[in-house]
Design a protein around this motif. Sequence first.
Motif, mmCIF file in Angstrom:
data_model
loop_
_atom_site.group_PDB
_atom_site.id
_atom_site.type_symbol
_atom_site.label_atom_id
_atom_site.label_comp_id
_atom_site.label_asym_id
_atom_site.label_seq_id
_atom_site.Cartn_x
_atom_site.Cartn_y
_atom_site.Cartn_z
ATOM 1 N N MET A 49 8.924 5.741 -10.914
ATOM 2 C CA MET A 49 8.238 5.158 -12.065
ATOM 3 C C MET A 49 6.833 4.739 -11.664
ATOM 4 N N LEU A 50 5.935 4.719 -12.650
ATOM 5 C CA LEU A 50 4.537 4.391 -12.395
ATOM 6 C C LEU A 50 4.104 3.250 -13.312
ATOM 7 N N LEU A 51 3.507 2.216 -12.708
ATOM 8 C CA LEU A 51 2.939 1.096 -13.466
ATOM 9 C C LEU A 51 1.443 1.326 -13.637
ATOM 10 N N THR A 52 0.954 1.140 -14.847
ATOM 11 C CA THR A 52 -0.481 1.363 -15.073
ATOM 12 C C THR A 52 -1.004 0.452 -16.165
ATOM 13 N N GLY A 53 -2.275 0.068 -16.017
ATOM 14 C CA GLY A 53 -2.936 -0.707 -17.061
ATOM 15 C C GLY A 53 -3.385 0.206 -18.195
ATOM 16 N N TYR A 54 -3.686 -0.388 -19.338
ATOM 17 C CA TYR A 54 -4.042 0.404 -20.519
ATOM 18 C C TYR A 54 -5.282 1.260 -20.271
ATOM 19 N N ALA A 55 -6.252 0.726 -19.512
ATOM 20 C CA ALA A 55 -7.509 1.450 -19.279
ATOM 21 C C ALA A 55 -7.280 2.736 -18.492
ATOM 22 N N ASP A 56 -6.250 2.773 -17.680
ATOM 23 C CA ASP A 56 -5.975 3.954 -16.853
ATOM 24 C C ASP A 56 -4.880 4.834 -17.447
ATOM 25 N N SER A 80 0.858 -1.185 0.000
ATOM 26 C CA SER A 80 0.000 0.000 0.000
ATOM 27 C C SER A 80 0.894 1.236 0.000
ATOM 28 N N ALA A 81 0.288 2.365 -0.335
ATOM 29 C CA ALA A 81 1.044 3.617 -0.326
ATOM 30 C C ALA A 81 1.561 3.927 1.072
ATOM 31 N N ASP A 82 0.724 3.726 2.080
ATOM 32 C CA ASP A 82 1.128 4.024 3.454
ATOM 33 C C ASP A 82 2.299 3.144 3.892
ATOM 34 N N GLU A 83 2.245 1.862 3.519
ATOM 35 C CA GLU A 83 3.367 0.980 3.857
ATOM 36 C C GLU A 83 4.622 1.394 3.091
ATOM 37 N N GLY A 84 4.427 1.847 1.850
ATOM 38 C CA GLY A 84 5.563 2.332 1.061
ATOM 39 C C GLY A 84 6.242 3.523 1.714
ATOM 40 N N ILE A 85 5.434 4.416 2.289
ATOM 41 C CA ILE A 85 5.977 5.591 2.992
ATOM 42 C C ILE A 85 6.798 5.144 4.195
ATOM 43 N N GLU A 86 6.294 4.144 4.930
ATOM 44 C CA GLU A 86 7.034 3.621 6.088
ATOM 45 C C GLU A 86 8.334 2.966 5.649
ATOM 46 N N LYS A 104 -3.225 2.109 -9.680
ATOM 47 C CA LYS A 104 -4.535 1.911 -9.073
ATOM 48 C C LYS A 104 -4.398 1.086 -7.801
ATOM 49 N N MET A 105 -4.506 1.762 -6.646
ATOM 50 C CA MET A 105 -4.424 1.090 -5.340
ATOM 51 C C MET A 105 -5.492 1.668 -4.423
ATOM 52 N N PRO A 106 -5.991 0.865 -3.478
ATOM 53 C CA PRO A 106 -6.933 1.407 -2.475
ATOM 54 C C PRO A 106 -6.247 2.493 -1.650
ATOM 55 N N GLY A 107 -7.037 3.447 -1.154
ATOM 56 C CA GLY A 107 -6.432 4.545 -0.396
ATOM 57 C C GLY A 107 -5.720 5.488 -1.345
ATOM 58 N N LYS A 108 -4.476 5.794 -1.056
ATOM 59 C CA LYS A 108 -3.685 6.664 -1.934
ATOM 60 C C LYS A 108 -3.324 5.901 -3.201
ATOM 61 N N ASN A 109 -3.514 6.529 -4.375
ATOM 62 C CA ASN A 109 -3.103 5.871 -5.617
ATOM 63 C C ASN A 109 -1.614 6.111 -5.878
ATOM 64 N N GLY A 110 -1.117 5.585 -6.969
ATOM 65 C CA GLY A 110 0.316 5.670 -7.261
ATOM 66 C C GLY A 110 0.827 7.093 -7.415
ATOM 67 N N ILE A 111 0.017 7.958 -8.040
ATOM 68 C CA ILE A 111 0.426 9.351 -8.205
ATOM 69 C C ILE A 111 0.552 10.037 -6.850
ATOM 70 N N GLU A 112 -0.432 9.811 -5.991
ATOM 71 C CA GLU A 112 -0.394 10.418 -4.651
ATOM 72 C C GLU A 112 0.803 9.909 -3.850
ATOM 73 N N PHE A 113 1.079 8.603 -3.964
ATOM 74 C CA PHE A 113 2.222 8.031 -3.254
ATOM 75 C C PHE A 113 3.540 8.611 -3.776
ATOM 76 N N LEU A 114 3.689 8.669 -5.087
ATOM 77 C CA LEU A 114 4.944 9.155 -5.659
ATOM 78 C C LEU A 114 5.142 10.652 -5.409
ATOM 79 N N THR A 115 4.049 11.383 -5.242
ATOM 80 C CA THR A 115 4.153 12.797 -4.868
ATOM 81 C C THR A 115 4.805 12.934 -3.497
ATOM 82 N N ILE A 116 4.362 12.078 -2.561
ATOM 83 C CA ILE A 116 4.958 12.078 -1.221
ATOM 84 C C ILE A 116 6.399 11.593 -1.277
ATOM 85 N N ALA A 117 6.646 10.542 -2.067
ATOM 86 C CA ALA A 117 8.008 9.995 -2.197
ATOM 87 C C ALA A 117 8.971 11.043 -2.757
#
Length: 384
Positions: free
Chosen positions: A80-87, A35-41, A57-70
């Motif tokens: 880097m950001l991983l994403t499916g074609y639909a997103d 999760s983003a929160d665990e990634g921050i820890e 696409k993750m529950p809670g904070k998404n990848g963009i929000e997490f990488l902004t904090i990172a």
Amino acid sequence: MRYKTKILMVDDDENILSGYKRTLRSRFTVITANSADEGIEKIKSDKPFAVVISDFKMPGKNGIEFLTIAREMIPETTRMLLTGYADLQTAIDSVNKVNIFRLITKPCESEDLIKIIDQGVEQYQLVISEKELLQKTFRGSIKLMVDMLAAVNPIVFSQSARLRELADKIAKRMKLTNLWEVEIGALLSQIGCVTLPNDILNKKYSGKKLSTDENNLFRTHPSIAESILKNIPRLEKVSRIISFQLDDYKESSYQKLDGSELELMTAGLLLRVIVDFDFLVISEKSFTSAFQQLLKRRYFYHPEVIKALEAELVGLESGFILRTVKSRDINMGTKLADDIFDVDGTKLLSKGVEMSPLLKLRITNYVSMHRIDENIRIFERVDK
């Protein structure tokens, strides 16, 4: 054994994370978070990372929000950001917010992923190398400028070398992260003095007392230094540190600070202690006497800086810090900072002795009989 570059992978799917580990572990040290929160820890506990890759696409904070904090926490790390074609379009629209190095579409073949991460590692190494080069060049340029000023006004700028060395040692004891800014702040802390009359400077730096008007004029030099330095690239934070060097420590205000402002204020309060200490050394002609005078007005100073300064003055091994504790709170393995005498003047224990259950019991018994003070100064290890 060859050192493996450390990377962080963040995804809410445990199976995908396990797959990353299997694919990449022969080449990288892979740390994962679901999760983003665990990634921050993980960033807080395991940094530095060369590369951070997050699913979009993750529950809670998404990848963009997490990488902004990172980005705020580890700005040199390649993101880097991983994403499916639909997103994909949503992710593309958000990329510029975080300055992402690479957008990776899923699924991504193992060989392609390794190549992409290798490129990210190269980018990280380039950023780090440039930063180190800039800092070394920058330090060298600042040192040359201070040396030139020392030739013009040796009374003022001879202090800079002493302050720089002491600031570096205390900052390391306090585990501050902005070491180069503290160092440059100490070097340039007196630069505002170039605008002051020489007779005032000669009095101050020879240990003589200034008149009220002279002292008021002398106290303008930090704000003058700030105005000189704040518009110079890379010296904005240094100028703020210098501006705080005559400020008193106010616990209630200090506790409200966080982030960069807390970091800068701490460095400024560090300067406050070492500058005052240096002037006291000039007038007292003794480190011990100067420190005793400093302690008489210790409520003006950041207590952790005072502890670190005393630890430095007594030559305490790095990794220890001076503390005052109740006798009942003494931990095993700590060392006494002072000789302990009872009320009759009999020495009970010597400075430097390592605490054991038997010695602690002896201290406790004497305290219970009011034969010694219950407040005991100890040297305690902090880098466990």
